[in-house]
Design a protein around this motif. Structure first.
Motif, PDB file in Angstrom:
ATOM      1  N   ARG A  22       0.843  -1.202   0.000  1.00 59.74           N
ATOM      2  CA  ARG A  22       0.000   0.000   0.000  1.00 59.74           C
ATOM      3  C   ARG A  22       0.880   1.256   0.000  1.00 59.74           C
ATOM      4  O   ARG A  22       0.602   2.217  -0.713  1.00 59.74           O
ATOM      5  N   PHE A  23       1.927   1.221   0.798  1.00 57.39           N
ATOM      6  CA  PHE A  23       2.865   2.345   0.868  1.00 57.39           C
ATOM      7  C   PHE A  23       3.519   2.591  -0.499  1.00 57.39           C
ATOM      8  O   PHE A  23       3.571   3.722  -0.978  1.00 57.39           O
ATOM      9  N   LEU A  24       3.975   1.530  -1.137  1.00 56.88           N
ATOM     10  CA  LEU A  24       4.614   1.667  -2.454  1.00 56.88           C
ATOM     11  C   LEU A  24       3.614   2.169  -3.497  1.00 56.88           C
ATOM     12  O   LEU A  24       3.957   3.009  -4.334  1.00 56.88           O
ATOM     13  N   GLN A  25       2.388   1.667  -3.445  1.00 58.00           N
ATOM     14  CA  GLN A  25       1.367   2.105  -4.404  1.00 58.00           C
ATOM     15  C   GLN A  25       1.064   3.591  -4.246  1.00 58.00           C
ATOM     16  O   GLN A  25       0.826   4.284  -5.227  1.00 58.00           O
ATOM     17  N   ARG A  26       1.057   4.068  -2.999  1.00 59.33           N
ATOM     18  CA  ARG A  26       0.789   5.494  -2.760  1.00 59.33           C
ATOM     19  C   ARG A  26       1.936   6.383  -3.229  1.00 59.33           C
ATOM     20  O   ARG A  26       1.711   7.502  -3.662  1.00 59.33           O
ATOM     21  N   HIS A  27       3.158   5.891  -3.127  1.00 57.96           N
ATOM     22  CA  HIS A  27       4.312   6.760  -3.360  1.00 57.96           C
ATOM     23  C   HIS A  27       5.073   6.499  -4.657  1.00 57.96           C
ATOM     24  O   HIS A  27       5.896   7.338  -5.048  1.00 57.96           O
ATOM     25  N   ALA A  63      11.785   2.919   5.993  1.00 55.61           N
ATOM     26  CA  ALA A  63      12.862   3.870   5.681  1.00 55.61           C
ATOM     27  C   ALA A  63      13.654   3.375   4.474  1.00 55.61           C
ATOM     28  O   ALA A  63      14.001   4.156   3.575  1.00 55.61           O
ATOM     29  N   SER A  64      13.907   2.079   4.433  1.00 55.47           N
ATOM     30  CA  SER A  64      14.630   1.495   3.292  1.00 55.47           C
ATOM     31  C   SER A  64      13.813   1.629   2.008  1.00 55.47           C
ATOM     32  O   SER A  64      14.372   1.874   0.935  1.00 55.47           O
ATOM     33  N   ALA A  65      12.501   1.488   2.112  1.00 57.10           N
ATOM     34  CA  ALA A  65      11.635   1.651   0.936  1.00 57.10           C
ATOM     35  C   ALA A  65      11.735   3.086   0.410  1.00 57.10           C
ATOM     36  O   ALA A  65      11.841   3.306  -0.799  1.00 57.10           O
ATOM     37  N   ARG A  66      11.703   4.068   1.313  1.00 62.20           N
ATOM     38  CA  ARG A  66      11.851   5.476   0.887  1.00 62.20           C
ATOM     39  C   ARG A  66      13.201   5.705   0.215  1.00 62.20           C
ATOM     40  O   ARG A  66      13.295   6.364  -0.824  1.00 62.20           O
ATOM     41  N   HIS A  67      14.252   5.155   0.792  1.00 63.09           N
ATOM     42  CA  HIS A  67      15.592   5.318   0.212  1.00 63.09           C
ATOM     43  C   HIS A  67      15.690   4.659  -1.163  1.00 63.09           C
ATOM     44  O   HIS A  67      16.303   5.212  -2.082  1.00 63.09           O
ATOM     45  N   LEU A  68      15.097   3.499  -1.306  1.00 61.86           N
ATOM     46  CA  LEU A  68      15.128   2.802  -2.594  1.00 61.86           C
ATOM     47  C   LEU A  68      14.400   3.611  -3.661  1.00 61.86           C
ATOM     48  O   LEU A  68      14.890   3.759  -4.786  1.00 61.86           O
ATOM     49  N   MET A  69      13.232   4.150  -3.318  1.00 62.37           N
ATOM     50  CA  MET A  69      12.493   4.962  -4.292  1.00 62.37           C
ATOM     51  C   MET A  69      13.296   6.220  -4.658  1.00 62.37           C
ATOM     52  O   MET A  69      13.354   6.597  -5.831  1.00 62.37           O
TER      53      MET A  69
END
Length: 189
Positions: A22-27, A63-69
């Motif tokens: 859901r987080f990835l889909q939103r961002h 946090a790692s997901a944000r950094h990867l994006m």
């Protein structure tokens, strides 16, 4: 057979998969890349956890997901500066070059030389090896004992600084020329 790391990964990371998606889909704007993004994230997390388990796995995951994006967006903005090949010769004879054009070319070459001399030492060395000696990125990295990513960064920085130096010099030359023309017009009036 599951290792301790595998068990940790299942119990601390994979339990948040639905929230992560859901987080990835939103961002993340590219829906077709979501599964690849998730897999790359999992690989990064697993490698990092193999070195040391994070104390707050859920926070570490997001946090790692944000950094990867951010990394992916940054990589998407990088423009290749590889040479495109030789352009067709312009068939201009040396006799046809006007004195103004010759002088302008000399001035541009001088500005380029000055901009090149102002580059930081390592950056200047990388640009020279890559653009003048035409070594591959890998060869430059091996010769200087640095990573290929560092070579890329030095080339990008060097090209940007050289362009800034050239264009700033051209703007200054145009301003001086315009001022001289205006002065000549005032004297003629």
């Amino acid at each position: 057979m599951q290792t301790e790391l595998d068990r940790w990964f299942v119990h601390e990371i994979l339990v948040h998969e639905e929230a992560l998606m859901r987080f990835l889909q939103r961002h993340w704007p590219h829906r077709e890349e979501l599964h690849d993004l998730r897999q790359e994230l999992y690989a990064r997390l697993y490698e990092a956890a193999a070195k040391a388990l994070p104390t707050q796995p859920k926070a570490f995951l997001f946090a790692s997901a944000r950094h990867l994006m951010t990394d992916r967006l940054r990589r998407g903005k990088v423009v290749s500066i590889e040479p495109m090949g030789d352009f067709e010769p312009s068939h201009v004879l040396v006799d046809e070059v006007s004195p103004e054009r010759w002088c302008g070319g000399r001035q541009a070459l001088r500005r380029l030389s000055e901009a090149f001399d102002r580059l930081p030492d390592r950056c200047r060395e990388v640009v020279w090896l890559r653009r003048v000696e035409e070594l591959s990125q890998k060869d430059v990295a091996l010769r200087l004992g640095i990573s290929e990513k560092t070579v890329e960064k030095h080339i990008a920085k060097g090209m940007r600084l050289l362009a800034d130096g050239l264009f700033a010099g051209e703007a200054r030359a145009r301003a001086e020329s315009d001022a001289a023309d205006a002065g000549a017009r005032r004297r003629a009036d």
